[in-house]
Design an enzyme around this catalytic site. Sequence first.
Site, PDB file in Angstrom:
ATOM      1  N   ASP A 311       0.860  -1.178   0.000  1.00  0.00           N
ATOM      2  CA  ASP A 311       0.000   0.000   0.000  1.00  0.00           C
ATOM      3  C   ASP A 311       0.906   1.241   0.000  1.00  0.00           C
ATOM      4  O   ASP A 311       2.135   1.152   0.070  1.00  0.00           O
ATOM      5  CB  ASP A 311      -0.978  -0.035   1.179  1.00  0.00           C
ATOM      6  CG  ASP A 311      -2.192   0.871   0.935  1.00  0.00           C
ATOM      7  OD1 ASP A 311      -2.165   1.694  -0.007  1.00  0.00           O
ATOM      8  OD2 ASP A 311      -3.177   0.780   1.684  1.00  0.00           O
ATOM      9  N   GLU A 521     -10.246   7.424   4.395  1.00  0.00           N
ATOM     10  CA  GLU A 521      -9.009   7.098   5.113  1.00  0.00           C
ATOM     11  C   GLU A 521      -8.801   8.005   6.336  1.00  0.00           C
ATOM     12  O   GLU A 521      -9.760   8.470   6.943  1.00  0.00           O
ATOM     13  CB  GLU A 521      -7.808   7.131   4.158  1.00  0.00           C
ATOM     14  CG  GLU A 521      -7.971   6.126   3.021  1.00  0.00           C
ATOM     15  CD  GLU A 521      -6.737   5.982   2.166  1.00  0.00           C
ATOM     16  OE1 GLU A 521      -5.627   5.876   2.693  1.00  0.00           O
ATOM     17  OE2 GLU A 521      -6.892   5.953   0.925  1.00  0.00           O
TER      18      GLU A 521
END
Length: 726
Positions: A311, A521
């Site tokens: 990621d 997020e």
Amino acid sequence: MQKRIWMMGLTSLVLLTLSVAGFAQMAENEIDQKVSALLKKMTLEEKVGQMTQVTIQAVSKTRGSENSKHELDQAKLEEAITKYHVGSLLNVYDAAHSLAHWHEVITRIQDVATQKTRLKIPVIYGIDAIHGANYTREATLFPQSIAMAATRNTGLMKQAAAITAYEVRASGIPWNFNPVLGMGRQPLWPRLWETFGEDTYLTSEMAEAYVKGSEGDDNNVAAKDKVAACMKHYLGYSVPLSGKDRTPAWIPERMLRDIFLPPFKRAVDAGVHTVMVNSTEINGIPTHSDHYLLTEVLRNELGFKGFVVSDWEDVNRLYSRDKVAASRQEAVKMAVMAGVDMSMVPYDFSFYNDLLDLANSGEVPMWRIDEAVGRILRVKYQLGLFENPYPDKSLAANVSSEASVQTSLQAAREAMTLLKNRDNFLPLRKDMKVLVTGPTANLRSVLNGGWTYTWQGNAESLYPKEKLTILEAVQAKVGKSQVTYQPGADFDKVLDLAKTVEAARAADVAVVCIGEATYCETPGNIHDLNISPAQMELALALEKSGTPVVLVLVEGRPRVITPAVEDASAILMAYLPGPEGGRAVADVLFGDYNPGGKLPITYPRSSNDLVCYDYKPVEIDDSNKMNPLWLFGHGLSYTTYTYQNLKLDKKKIGEDETLNVSLTVTNSGKMAGKEVVELYLSDLVRFGFPAGAAVEAFSGNLPETGRKPDGAVHSEQRRSDLPWAE
Ligand code: BGC
């Protein structure tokens, strides 16, 4: 303990055929031979470059924002691809591109890759197309995953994933960083809405539907309308103990395997081509350094054959954030040796430089580089990129077709979950005078959430005006003259409350739209699950006005609304229903669609009472009294269904046997409707352990897993089972 659900009787939708002829996929052994031959020709630099992924910002001159047009920087692009041999690019530089701009961007990238490099290896471009091709301006967008889960309709999920794949590929992009297969069991977590909710079975069903929709039933991703899917974030990212994004999770091995691993297994079995790693740590081990999870479990147990991408920035974070590596270079070694094949660096070439040094000094062995590069090249071949890496412009004509928009509308309708309906207050009559109010009543962004045109989804001006807000959809349904609008509150403060209460008194019903602003997020972290005080003040004031109140919840996680529940006449959960969500809400409010959605998460009554539906007996006993507002699976209808004749075809079953369950469901009310039948199993008494084994299990001695306590690197392990291994 309640466990697992089965579903029967899903209404299956007629799937639209979007199939477009593409390249026939090469036979696997032919691909292996090509990979092997190419690897032999590649220099170390070229190999390390294939493992490097940078964001488009690193090769751009100007960002694409609401007011500026994105522009590539040709010199930087050439440097990335010819000097650093970068194998992959991703993302947008702030805002979604038009189809035409995507075509230009991808064409320029592939021109460099195929015309200015020695081996002409195409670039694999990746994008987050989480709810439709949300970084393409013209695309069909869908409800977010949490809402798709409420539909319980895997056929619809597959169809939405197929349309998404088509429109991503029509943009010239062959790789989608979705589905999110983390279990949504931590309601504070700002990415809850990217999941399919708290149940492992439902998530696994959706996982398969999504992968097959994206990649095709035969996983022939060389087809022009298919993309490689990327299951993420492997594993256990979704339940941070604190609820804050990218903070540690603590998950016992048993729970990890029972609850968290199965959806990933299903996606692997469905043929998924790539996986992205959990951005944080489980049980003290950052997953990017976890050889046990990334290699032993993923490869050796699940049999995953594709490649692993890190990621965002997470390889370096092993050093900069997690402090498990003493230097940037050690972080690279840890991640690569744990099983990361490609690093989403994403701003610079540090990974390339570090890995090159590590390979030159022998600290990262060549077999591991070849293994990783082989896996990446394999997917590039499978995608047909070596034959043709360029956008197929002819696909553009069918982007956002009427049929695709209808699918999105249908999904939004099927997601609508009626939580409360006192004395059948809903549906409303179309001759009623309606006040529409609240901060989610007249914005398009809030219906869509994050990952819409921009990362945070909050660039309201980018939203197409022809998609209706809830207010506009209600006006369109009953006529403007019957509808008054007052903002009532924004998310943080009430706005002219007295005037709003007065408007409510003059109406027959107040439709109060509350919920959340857009987020994604870490910026979506919250300190309190309660709905904001201003919204609560608005709801309570209107409930006191004497005019019946319908609460419409537009939110990605279950914000606590308990004080306003008792006096609300009806409550409709809309989740993040996508661009057609305004219409779907109006359809349900006025009875043009009978709601049938079911909660994919348990809705808490208070912010410190966060439990899932598969609780243990002790959690609901007299002392602990777990008491959520609504359990997973709750959802009302405008009609009634009668369940009769439940029959099991066996009284006892062995381990691998099937139990057939049948029943008759009758629509015993007055309105047509769709009912998803859910079957819950309860393990009333734990059976089947021989006495010794039971004692072992209870004392916590689980079978030996071979996990190294530090998740450490096992550099001597050589994986000779790979077809291209020497
Ligand atoms: C997210 C991923 C996403 C990636 C690329 C990360 O911040 O965690 O889900 O795929 O960015 O945009």
